[in-house]
Design an enzyme around this catalytic site. Structure first.
Site, short mmCIF file in Angstrom:
data_model
loop_
_atom_site.label_atom_id
_atom_site.label_comp_id
_atom_site.label_asym_id
_atom_site.label_seq_id
_atom_site.Cartn_x
_atom_site.Cartn_y
_atom_site.Cartn_z
N LYS A 115 0.84 -1.21 0.00
CA LYS A 115 0.00 0.00 0.00
C LYS A 115 0.86 1.25 0.00
O LYS A 115 0.52 2.24 -0.64
CB LYS A 115 -0.93 0.02 1.21
CG LYS A 115 -2.11 -0.91 1.06
CD LYS A 115 -3.08 -0.73 2.21
CE LYS A 115 -4.14 -1.79 2.24
NZ LYS A 115 -4.88 -1.80 3.49
N LYS A 195 -4.55 -11.09 -6.71
CA LYS A 195 -5.64 -11.33 -5.78
C LYS A 195 -6.83 -10.45 -6.19
O LYS A 195 -6.62 -9.30 -6.59
CB LYS A 195 -5.14 -10.93 -4.39
CG LYS A 195 -6.12 -11.07 -3.28
CD LYS A 195 -5.56 -10.51 -1.98
CE LYS A 195 -5.80 -9.01 -1.86
NZ LYS A 195 -5.50 -8.44 -0.54
N LYS A 198 -10.48 -4.59 -4.98
CA LYS A 198 -11.01 -3.36 -5.55
C LYS A 198 -9.87 -2.49 -6.08
O LYS A 198 -9.98 -1.90 -7.16
CB LYS A 198 -11.78 -2.62 -4.45
CG LYS A 198 -12.51 -1.40 -4.92
CD LYS A 198 -13.81 -1.74 -5.63
CE LYS A 198 -14.41 -0.51 -6.28
NZ LYS A 198 -15.52 -0.83 -7.15
P1 TYM Z 1 -10.56 -6.54 3.58
O1 TYM Z 1 -11.59 -5.51 3.77
O2 TYM Z 1 -9.50 -6.32 2.56
O3 TYM Z 1 -11.24 -7.92 3.22
C1 TYM Z 1 -12.28 -8.50 4.01
C2 TYM Z 1 -12.11 -10.01 4.05
O4 TYM Z 1 -12.10 -10.53 2.72
C3 TYM Z 1 -10.94 -11.34 2.53
N1 TYM Z 1 -10.50 -11.18 1.14
C4 TYM Z 1 -10.20 -12.21 0.33
N2 TYM Z 1 -10.22 -13.54 0.53
C5 TYM Z 1 -9.87 -14.32 -0.51
N3 TYM Z 1 -9.53 -13.85 -1.73
C6 TYM Z 1 -9.50 -12.52 -1.98
N4 TYM Z 1 -9.19 -12.06 -3.18
C7 TYM Z 1 -9.84 -11.64 -0.92
N5 TYM Z 1 -9.93 -10.28 -0.80
C8 TYM Z 1 -10.33 -10.03 0.46
C9 TYM Z 1 -9.91 -10.77 3.49
O5 TYM Z 1 -8.92 -11.73 3.80
C10 TYM Z 1 -10.77 -10.42 4.68
O6 TYM Z 1 -10.96 -11.55 5.49
N6 TYM Z 1 -7.45 -5.82 7.44
C11 TYM Z 1 -8.70 -6.44 7.04
C12 TYM Z 1 -9.89 -5.91 7.80
C13 TYM Z 1 -9.81 -6.04 9.29
C14 TYM Z 1 -9.92 -7.25 10.03
C15 TYM Z 1 -9.85 -6.84 11.39
C16 TYM Z 1 -10.05 -8.58 9.68
C17 TYM Z 1 -9.68 -5.02 10.17
N7 TYM Z 1 -9.70 -5.48 11.44
C18 TYM Z 1 -9.90 -7.78 12.41
C19 TYM Z 1 -10.11 -9.51 10.72
C20 TYM Z 1 -10.04 -9.10 12.06
C21 TYM Z 1 -8.94 -6.13 5.57
O7 TYM Z 1 -8.42 -5.20 5.02
O8 TYM Z 1 -9.88 -6.92 4.97
#
Ligand code: TYM
Length: 333
Positions: A115, A195, A198
């Site tokens: 990022k 992956k 967005k």
């Molecule tokens: P975020 O918002 O990017 O994604 C939300 C969830 O979707 C999963 N994910 C995917 N899984 C498989 N293939 C993909 N292409 C893919 N893209 C997204 C992510 O692994 C996630 O589970 N940092 C985290 C948000 C967060 C969080 C937390 C998660 C903040 N606090 C506490 C767990 C516990 C994030 O950016 O997810």
């Protein structure tokens, strides 16, 4: 006899439309877990502001994610669903955790490195992002965290933060386990390489209409070695085939596999079948989302009730953390 259910926590950023990566990697599992665990799910708006964003669009993005989550089955009688900034204890605990988190560990996080290459100026918030994530989870003393593969490193840091804090202030926070489940753990985007995300502009939206699905999937990259319709394809290197794994029956998949390998079907046919199967599988979620979108009051109520329930769990944990760190509140001695 009542047995206490173990606690699950997870979060999703309101950084655009929920996509099939989010759904297969996380949200679908979140719904399944509600049968057996006490589940707390959070729309992490404070994480979303660590990279440049449109202020006037943020409330709508939070609303849209809430609609997608409730429509997917995260009804308030099955779990606690809320918005991170509505529970200020997340930020409070993050500050405490900042004091035990090694700076070097933060700089080594892959997501931080990725990022920070994409933004003009790197904020301290972006660096400290995983500390807030650790606070999200540990504020509820959660033991399991269902996420996609991309979050593994953040979960390891969460465990490290819990360990360090416990080592200094006494055993209190659990070391939570990441639950990285099933074939959806790393869903690739339409390019078949990166992956699904967005920020890569390579997504299949969860709530796409059947027509949108067909037109988006038409552009997807398949087996790169298959140049012409008559070339035999290799389904095992094709992202479209792997998506069939989540949306098509075993019989259909076997047929596609065989007929792709003999060039009896082309990529266009295979994509159309996939688009139809996704549309059909997700129709109930799409319909429910249409209903919910017309009821913004209901969504607001769900989130506000969720924040109240979350806070009731968070407050005593926060008080305990302050107390153990010698930060006693006046009147609490
Ligand atoms: P975020 O918002 O990017 O994604 C939300 C969830 O979707 C999963 N994910 C995917 N899984 C498989 N293939 C993909 N292409 C893919 N893209 C997204 C992510 O692994 C996630 O589970 N940092 C985290 C948000 C967060 C969080 C937390 C998660 C903040 N606090 C506490 C767990 C516990 C994030 O950016 O997810």
């Amino acid at each position: 006899m009542t047995t206490e259910r173990k606690r699950v926590f997870s979060g999703i950023q309101p950084s655009g439309e929920v996509h099939l990566g989010n759904y297969l990697g996380a949200v679908k599992n979140w719904v399944d877990l509600t049968d057996d665990y006490e589940c707390i799910y959070c729309i992490v708006d404070l994480h979303a502001i660590t990279i440049p964003y449109q202020v006037d669009e943020l409330p709508e993005r939070v609303f849209d994610v809430a609609v997608s989550l409730v429509a997917s089955g995260l009804e308030p009688d099955r779990c606690i669903l809320f918005v991170q900034s509505h529970v200020p204890e997340h930020v409070e605990l993050q500050w405490l955790f900042n004091t035990v988190t090694p700076l070097g560990d933060l700089g080594r996080m892959t997501q931080f490195k990725d990022k920070s290459e994409r933004v003009e100026s790197v904020s301290a918030g972006l660096l400290n992002y995983p500390v807030l994530q650790a606070a999200d989870i540990l504020l509820y003393l959660a033991e399991y965290v269902p996420v996609g593969e991309d979050q593994r490193q953040h979960l390891e840091l969460t465990r490290e933060i819990a360990r360090r804090w416990n080592g200094r202030f006494g055993e209190y926070f659990p070391e939570p386990d990441a639950l990285i489940i099933g074939p959806g753990r790393r869903v690739l985007g339409l390019d078949g390489v990166a992956k699904m995300s967005k920020s890569q502009d390579n997504i299949i939206p969860l709530l796409a209409t059947p027509d949108e699905l067909a037109s988006v999937i038409r552009t997807a990259v398949t087996d790169p070695a298959r140049k012409r319709r008559d070339d035999p394809g290799n389904p095992h290197v094709c992202n479209i085939f792997s998506l069939h794994g989540a949306f098509s029956t075993t019989a259909e998949r076997e047929e596609i596999e065989a007929r792709c390998q003999t060039a009896e079907i082309g990529c266009v046919d295979c994509k159309l079948t996939l688009a139809n199967n996704i549309a059909e599988n997700l129709a109930p979620i799409r319909d429910r989302a249409d209903e919910l979108r017309a009821k913004p009051r209901l969504i607001r109520e769900i989130l506000s009730e969720g924040a109240g329930r979350a806070r009731a769990i968070a407050r005593p944990v926060m008080a305990e953390a302050y107390d153990r760190m010698g930060l006693r509140r006046v009147g609490s001695e």
